[in-house]
Design an enzyme around this catalytic site. Structure first.
Site, PDB file in Angstrom:
ATOM      1  N   LYS A   1     -35.792 -18.371  14.074  1.00  0.00           N
ATOM      2  CA  LYS A   1     -36.856 -18.185  14.725  1.00  0.00           C
ATOM      3  C   LYS A   1     -37.622 -19.095  15.194  1.00  0.00           C
ATOM      4  O   LYS A   1     -38.602 -20.012  14.884  1.00  0.00           O
ATOM      5  CB  LYS A   1     -37.143 -16.331  14.901  1.00  0.00           C
ATOM      6  CG  LYS A   1     -36.289 -15.642  14.758  1.00  0.00           C
ATOM      7  CD  LYS A   1     -37.356 -14.458  14.607  1.00  0.00           C
ATOM      8  CE  LYS A   1     -36.425 -12.832  14.147  1.00  0.00           C
ATOM      9  NZ  LYS A   1     -35.530 -12.637  15.273  1.00  0.00           N
TER      10      LYS A   1
ATOM     11  N   ARG B   1     -27.062  -6.264  11.736  1.00  0.00           N
ATOM     12  CA  ARG B   1     -25.737  -5.760  11.808  1.00  0.00           C
ATOM     13  C   ARG B   1     -24.964  -6.179  10.581  1.00  0.00           C
ATOM     14  O   ARG B   1     -23.417  -4.989  10.627  1.00  0.00           O
ATOM     15  CB  ARG B   1     -25.174  -5.965  13.296  1.00  0.00           C
ATOM     16  CG  ARG B   1     -24.555  -7.489  13.343  1.00  0.00           C
ATOM     17  CD  ARG B   1     -24.253  -7.654  15.259  1.00  0.00           C
ATOM     18  NE  ARG B   1     -25.968  -8.401  15.860  1.00  0.00           N
ATOM     19  CZ  ARG B   1     -25.354  -8.883  16.969  1.00  0.00           C
ATOM     20  NH1 ARG B   1     -24.443  -9.153  17.479  1.00  0.00           N
ATOM     21  NH2 ARG B   1     -27.034  -8.572  17.406  1.00  0.00           N
TER      22      ARG B   1
END
Length: 495
Positions: free
Chosen positions: A272, A346
């Protein structure tokens, strides 16, 4: 919190909180404030008007009582227009109580003893005031050295409602759950590695009478939990899967909650940007809300069987981290090509969702800080609800509203599934295009739900962590979003 039916103006306290409505020429004292207004010789509204008060929701004015009431300070908070009939909206009351307590707890000496003389003539009103006050009085002081000198808030609810005490007790359970979620989210990631969160869950389970099982990295590897192992393999702190269970002998329904517990998300090798990483300690908010909701369900002894799963890992870059183009085998056998290691939530959720269905639940609800796309779509205060069943989705949206939380129903478009096709595996973890990222993440999770199982997905990425200023009963930092909704869902499934 105690409940008192005596005159608020006669009670010994450090402050008394009253409400007022927007009116014509001057604000109008709300129900509960008339005794204090009388102590001011009917001049409370005039005084507020001179201070420029309009009665807008969450507007706050602090007055010196000058001996008119026993408390030296009166905190008046706006409630908006008076309702034409019936009680004041519970959410308005909760936010009013919250903003009043925030103003008091922000004082160097703390809040002290506070009498809540807001509208509380019904159980719903009393519960709303009690909940908002407890949530507004929250402060996270673990790392502050000066906080030890502050007085904790002692709350007195002024109400003559016969069932006010029961409503206040339920509000206390809910507030404690929300504040537990907040505490966990606000904890520095160095102090809340996956093992730490699992240990906390074990301690809470022991205190609450919940059954608990923790799978460590060896058990996860042996059991085939490829999502958790893959995401966690780049960290020195290995992953955990926690299962909590509440059983009631008269229960006829079972609900399963699954929470994303990434204790820190660097993005892995798909790193990130620095500006997106400083609040990633909050990426375990879903797991925290499941843990807190399970504690509340046990405390309320709801007539429902509830299981909660915390899918816990730390997503870090290192020489052992998973790589883009790696293929993982999720618990149950389905394979996933990892195209972006920052779409890790996920992957751990897929493991836990498959496992949760082995409990044969009537409803599976997962809750996760899953996508930045949720922020783009719905902002920072409204979480998304997706489901493979429209009726279940709408029921959860309604449950959130009843709990005082803002949510919005979202679709799971079938055409987005094609974007998750993989050249080498059963499915890819991200789509080839950026559009509809929140929805495609939901579509991905749906792939791990068996036919006939009712499932819903809550994306709380934005609402879980308040990066702006505090508002109502919501502090800066961890908010506890979704916790009350999970408890409300369990209440609805209770027999």
């Amino acid at each position: 919190m105690s409940v008192n039916t005596e005159s608020p103006s006669s009670l010994d306290a450090d402050a008394v909180v009253v409400g007022y409505h927007s009116g014509g020429d001057a604000p109008e004292p709300a129900s509960g404030a008339h005794d204090v207004d009388a102590a001011f010789s009917g001049g409370l509204a005039q005084t507020l008007s001179l201070l420029g008060a309009s009665g807008a929701p969450e507007e706050v004015h602090t007055l010196a009582s000058l001996g008119a009431v026993k408390a030296p300070v009166v905190v008046a908070v706006g409630l908006g227009p008076a309702p034409a009939e019936g009680p004041v909206d519970p959410d308005i009351l909760s936010r009013a109580a919250g903003v009043a307590l925030r103003s008091l707890t922000s004082r160097p000496e703390g809040a002290g003893r506070v009498v809540l003389a807001l509208p509380a003539g019904t159980a719903a009103e009393a519960g709303a005031v009690a909940l908002g006050a407890r949530l507004g009085a929250y402060g996270f002081d673990r790392y502050r050295t000066a906080a030890k000198d502050k007085r904790a808030a002692e709350l007195v609810l002024a109400s003559s409602a016969g069932d006010a005490r029961e409503a206040a007790e339920r509000a206390a359970v809910l507030a404690e759950a929300v504040n537990l979620t907040r505490n966990l989210v606000n904890t520095a990631p160095a102090d809340l590695a996956p093992e730490d969160l699992a240990t906390t869950a074990q301690e809470i389970a022991q205190q609450s009478g919940l059954r608990v099982e923790v799978l460590d990295e060896a058990a996860l590897s042996e059991g085939g939990y490829g999502g958790l192992i893959g995401v966690g393999q780049g960290s020195a702190n290995p992953p955990r899967l926690v299962r909590l269970a509440h059983s009631h002998p008269e229960a006829t329904k079972t609900v399963a909650f699954v929470g994303k517990g990434i204790t820190f998300d660097s993005g892995g090798l798909s790193l990130k940007p620095a500006g997106s990483m400083d609040w990633m300690k909050s990426d375990m908010a879903g797991a925290a809300s499941v843990l807190a909701a399970m504690r509340a369900i046990a405390a309320l002894n709801l007539r429902v069987n509830a299981v909660g799963y915390l899918a816990v890992a730390e997503n870090m870059p290192s020489g052992t981290a998973q790589r883009p183009s790696d293929v993982l085998t999720i618990y149950g056998g389905k394979t996933v090509e990892v195209l972006n290691t920052d779409a890790e939530g996920r992957l751990v959720m897929a493991d836990a969702l498959v496992r949760a269905q082995e409990d044969a639940p009537d409803l599976v609800v997962d809750i996760a800080t899953l996508t930045g796309a949720q922020l783009v779509a719905l902002g920072t205060r409204v979480f998304a609800v997706m489901s493979n069943d429209d009726e279940a989705r709408d029921r959860i949206v309604a449950a959130a509203a009843e709990a005082g939380e803002a949510s919005w129903p979202m679709p799971l478009p079938e055409e987005l599934r094609a974007g998750l096709d993989s050249a080498v595996a059963d499915i890819a973890n991200v789509a080839g295009e950026r559009w509809g990222g929140m929805l495609s993440a939901g579509v991905f999770l749906k792939e791990f739900i068996e036919e006939g199982v009712t499932w819903a997905h809550l994306d709380i990425a934005g609402p879980s962590f308040n990066q702006g200023g505090p508002h109502g009963y919501t502090p800066k930092g961890g908010t506890g979003a979704g916790t009350r909704t999970l408890v409300r869902i369990a209440e609805e499934y209770a027999g």
